[in-house]
Enzyme design. Structure first.
Site, short mmCIF file in Angstrom:
data_model
loop_
_atom_site.label_atom_id
_atom_site.label_comp_id
_atom_site.label_asym_id
_atom_site.label_seq_id
_atom_site.Cartn_x
_atom_site.Cartn_y
_atom_site.Cartn_z
CD GLU A 28 29.45 24.31 19.07
OE1 GLU A 28 28.80 23.36 18.50
OE2 GLU A 28 29.40 25.41 18.49
NE ARG A 256 22.48 11.96 18.54
CZ ARG A 256 22.93 13.20 18.59
NH1 ARG A 256 24.46 13.26 18.11
NH2 ARG A 256 22.77 14.05 19.43
CE LYS A 266 25.88 20.47 22.78
NZ LYS A 266 27.21 20.95 22.65
P1 ATP Z 1 23.64 18.20 20.45
O1 ATP Z 1 23.13 17.47 19.19
O2 ATP Z 1 22.62 17.95 21.64
O3 ATP Z 1 23.75 19.84 20.26
P2 ATP Z 1 26.42 17.75 19.68
O4 ATP Z 1 26.61 16.33 18.94
O5 ATP Z 1 26.34 18.86 18.86
O6 ATP Z 1 24.99 17.52 20.73
P3 ATP Z 1 28.87 18.22 21.21
O7 ATP Z 1 29.19 19.11 21.97
O8 ATP Z 1 29.48 18.43 19.69
O9 ATP Z 1 27.13 18.08 21.10
O10 ATP Z 1 29.19 16.57 21.36
C1 ATP Z 1 30.27 16.20 21.94
C2 ATP Z 1 30.38 14.84 22.01
O11 ATP Z 1 29.29 14.18 22.31
C3 ATP Z 1 30.32 14.37 20.32
O12 ATP Z 1 31.51 13.21 20.34
C4 ATP Z 1 28.92 13.63 20.24
O13 ATP Z 1 29.10 12.58 19.43
C5 ATP Z 1 28.78 13.22 21.59
N1 ATP Z 1 27.07 13.14 21.66
C6 ATP Z 1 26.37 14.05 21.57
N2 ATP Z 1 25.10 13.67 21.57
C7 ATP Z 1 25.20 12.41 21.96
C8 ATP Z 1 24.00 11.42 22.16
N3 ATP Z 1 22.83 11.81 22.11
N4 ATP Z 1 24.55 9.94 22.39
C9 ATP Z 1 25.75 9.86 22.42
N5 ATP Z 1 26.96 10.67 22.11
C10 ATP Z 1 26.55 11.97 21.86
MG MG Z 2 28.17 19.23 17.42
#
Ligand code: ATP
Ligand code: MG
Length: 548
Positions: A28, A256, A266
């Site tokens: 995102e 994760r 984020k």
């Molecule tokens: P955050 O929790 O930091 O806001 P998010 O999951 O909302 O992260 P996205 O931009 O939606 O962020 O994530 C893009 C991809 O990265 C998704 O497939 C998500 O599963 C993966 N991802 C995000 N954080 C992690 C993490 N800590 N470890 C592994 N994969 C991750």
């Molecule tokens: Mg997300």
């Protein structure tokens, strides 16, 4: 092979999807990428590379309130920097029309309704995992009315938050995600970074993600474990418009990445940036890709770290020490060694002729010829570390003191301290010593052993450098599990700045050049560094000082 690679290999053997492998990385664009994302990137792009498939980049841009093209640009830049190549760049917003049409179809088939309750009311009726939820009073309104209201929502005739479109599934389902999840909400406050003011309704993640995967032809939709509970809904929405037996994407989940002494969200990182608690997304203390880069991490080291931790189905916490170990291992082999004196005191070699100077030729890395040599100017006055001299030393102190012990100046001569000078405050300002002209390193006399070797920089040619001593951002191991606000848990000593005396050879150092400052640690030239104002960031100490 990790467990997802094993699944992919099996699918290939069974001829699924005619041998086609397609993944996607779906960020995102509401923040910069962090090292958690890198774990997902290595998986998504890694599968495509390993099995001859393609990995596309898809921006999951369904919430204009938080998204911005600044983030889109930084995400693409970071992925390229890491060394990965995407097939196409897609946006969930490319599918807004298709998704809207699908929502209309759901309404016409009696599978969706417009709810006029507030978010709080809807939450109250959700029930608990053991207690069924309650039906909304709007659940059974006629199709025609739902259609008219949803069209009004999109036309901008309804205020934000006044209505939502919900899927009509099952308010008693043990999986809470099936209790009439929200499909669409109204957002009129912010223009979308790509579609501007065209849309007033935006799909929720659950109604957009699986369909986007399907529209693109994704075969393996890989995400993190918190989405396991969403998977049945992911399949449900696809089942509503894709006939059984036809191609459909499948979701797989891995654990994760969480790392000690940092946060991996984020939202929290944005708070740190906005409130000025760090210097920006690329502050070298941040776990972002751009922060790690500025800290001196290389793509190779970051990818080696991800390789080392692997993929499982259990959540856990990785020791920050392991990340630091990985960059140390890499820099050990390639960072030239140089002298930098952090707390300088003047050393005068009284028997070295005044106005004379010479050039010491030193290995960039002791004993590794291939990494070249550098010139170190040498003269009568040098800078040494204050702590390398003690006026009154006990028998365990092997460095300089006027007690007659011999000490080698790294790559140069053996000296003996004779005396020192102090200012009115009793602080030592100058150390006096004599040198043995026959003891130069690299000559026969250079083989003579001393108990200690100290670092030095010639005072005539030395350069001043700003050295930023970064340390871990948080003072506690798991800030996210702490009941206090995470901003209260920041490590007050995460940045100390010193002005160091460094070798003149560093005059030409360029941003992203790596060095080992002897006895001090690994350092990288900061992006803002210039020949007139040198700036170095500490990448890592020489050893893990935090090990319990
Ligand atoms: P955050 O929790 O930091 O806001 P998010 O999951 O909302 O992260 P996205 O931009 O939606 O962020 O994530 C893009 C991809 O990265 C998704 O497939 C998500 O599963 C993966 N991802 C995000 N954080 C992690 C993490 N800590 N470890 C592994 N994969 C991750
Ligand atoms: Mg997300």
């Amino acid at each position: 092979m990790n467990f997802i690679e094993e699944i992919v290999e099996k699918d290939l053997q069974e001829g699924k999807n005619d041998g086609r492998i397609q993944t996607r990385f779906p960020p995102e664009p509401n923040g910069y990428l962090h090292i958690g994302h890198v774990k997902a990137i290595c998986m998504d792009f890694g599968i495509a590379e390993r099995f001859g498939g393609v990995c596309n980049l898809r921006f999951d841009d369904t919430n204009p309130v938080k998204e911005d093209t600044e983030y889109v640009d930084s995400i693409m830049h970071d992925i390229e920097w890491l060394g990965f190549h995407w097939g196409n760049v897609y946006y969930a917003s490319d599918y807004f029309q298709q998704l809207y049409d699908l929502a209309i179809r759901f309404i016409k088939e009696g599978k969706a309704y417009v709810d006029e309750q507030s978010a709080e009311q809807i939450a109250q009726q959700k029930g608990t995992p053991t207690q069924p939820g309650q039906d909304s009073p709007f659940r059974n309104r006629p199709v025609e009315e739902n259609l008219r209201l949803f069209e009004m929502m999109q036309a901008g005739e309804i205020e934000d938050g006044r209505m939502v479109l919900r899927a009509k599934i099952d308010m008693a389902n043990p999986n809470m995600h099936f209790r009439d999840p929200i499909m669409y909400r109204i957002i009129t406050t912010h223009p979308h970074h790509r579609t501007g003011r065209k849309w007033n309704v935006y799909p929720m993640y659950d109604f957009a993600h699986g369909q986007s995967d399907y529209f693109e032809g994704v075969t393996h939709s890989i995400c993190t474990l918190e989405f396991v509970v969403h998977r049945p809904l992911y399949d449900y929405f696809i089942d509503q418009f894709v006939p059984q037996g036809e191609y459909r994407p499948h979701q797989y989940e891995f654990n994760r990445l969480n790392i000690t002494y940092t946060v991996m969200s984020k939202r929290k990182m944005l708070q740190l940036v906005k409130e000025g608690l760090v210097a920006g997304w690329d502050d070298p203390r941040m776990p972002t890709v751009c922060g790690l880069r500025r800290r001196g991490y290389t793509p190779e080291a970051i990818r080696a770290f991800i390789d080392k931790i692997g993929y499982t189905k259990v959540e856990g916490m990785i020791d920050l020490g392991l990340l630091e170990h990985t960059i140390r291992e890499e820099l050990k082999e390639k960072a030239p060694r140089v002298c930098a004196i952090f707390d300088p005191v003047r050393l005068v070699i009284t028997n070295y002729p005044e106005n004379e100077h010479e050039t010491i030729v030193a290995d960039n890395i002791d004993g590794i010829e291939a990494l070249g040599k550098r010139n170190m100017p040498f003269s009568r006055e040098l800078w040494i570390e204050r702590q390398d001299f003690k006026e009154e030393a006990d028998k365990n102190f092997y460095r300089l003191s006027p007690m007659g012990r011999e000490v080698r100046l790294k790559n140069a001569y053996i000296i003996q301290a004779t005396d020192c000078e102090k200012n009115a405050q009793g602080e030592i300002t100058t150390v006096y010593a004599t040198y043995d002209p026959e003891s130069k390193s690299g000559t026969e006399g250079g083989n003579r052993k001393t108990k200690a070797t100290i670092n030095w920089v010639d005072s005539v040619s030395a350069l001043d450098a700003e050295v930023r001593l970064y340390d871990r951002l948080f003072a506690v191991e798991n800030p996210s599990a702490d009941e206090r606000d995470f901003r209260e848990l920041l490590n007050p000593d995460s940045l100390k700045v010193v002005t160091a005396k460094v070798e003149s050879a560093l005059k030409t150092a360029k941003p992203q050049d790596h060095f080992q400052f002897l006895k001090q640690g690994y350092f990288v030239v900061d992006d803002d560094s210039t020949a007139e104002h040198l700036i170095f960031n500490r990448t890592a100490s020489l050893k893990d000082n935090w090990q319990k």
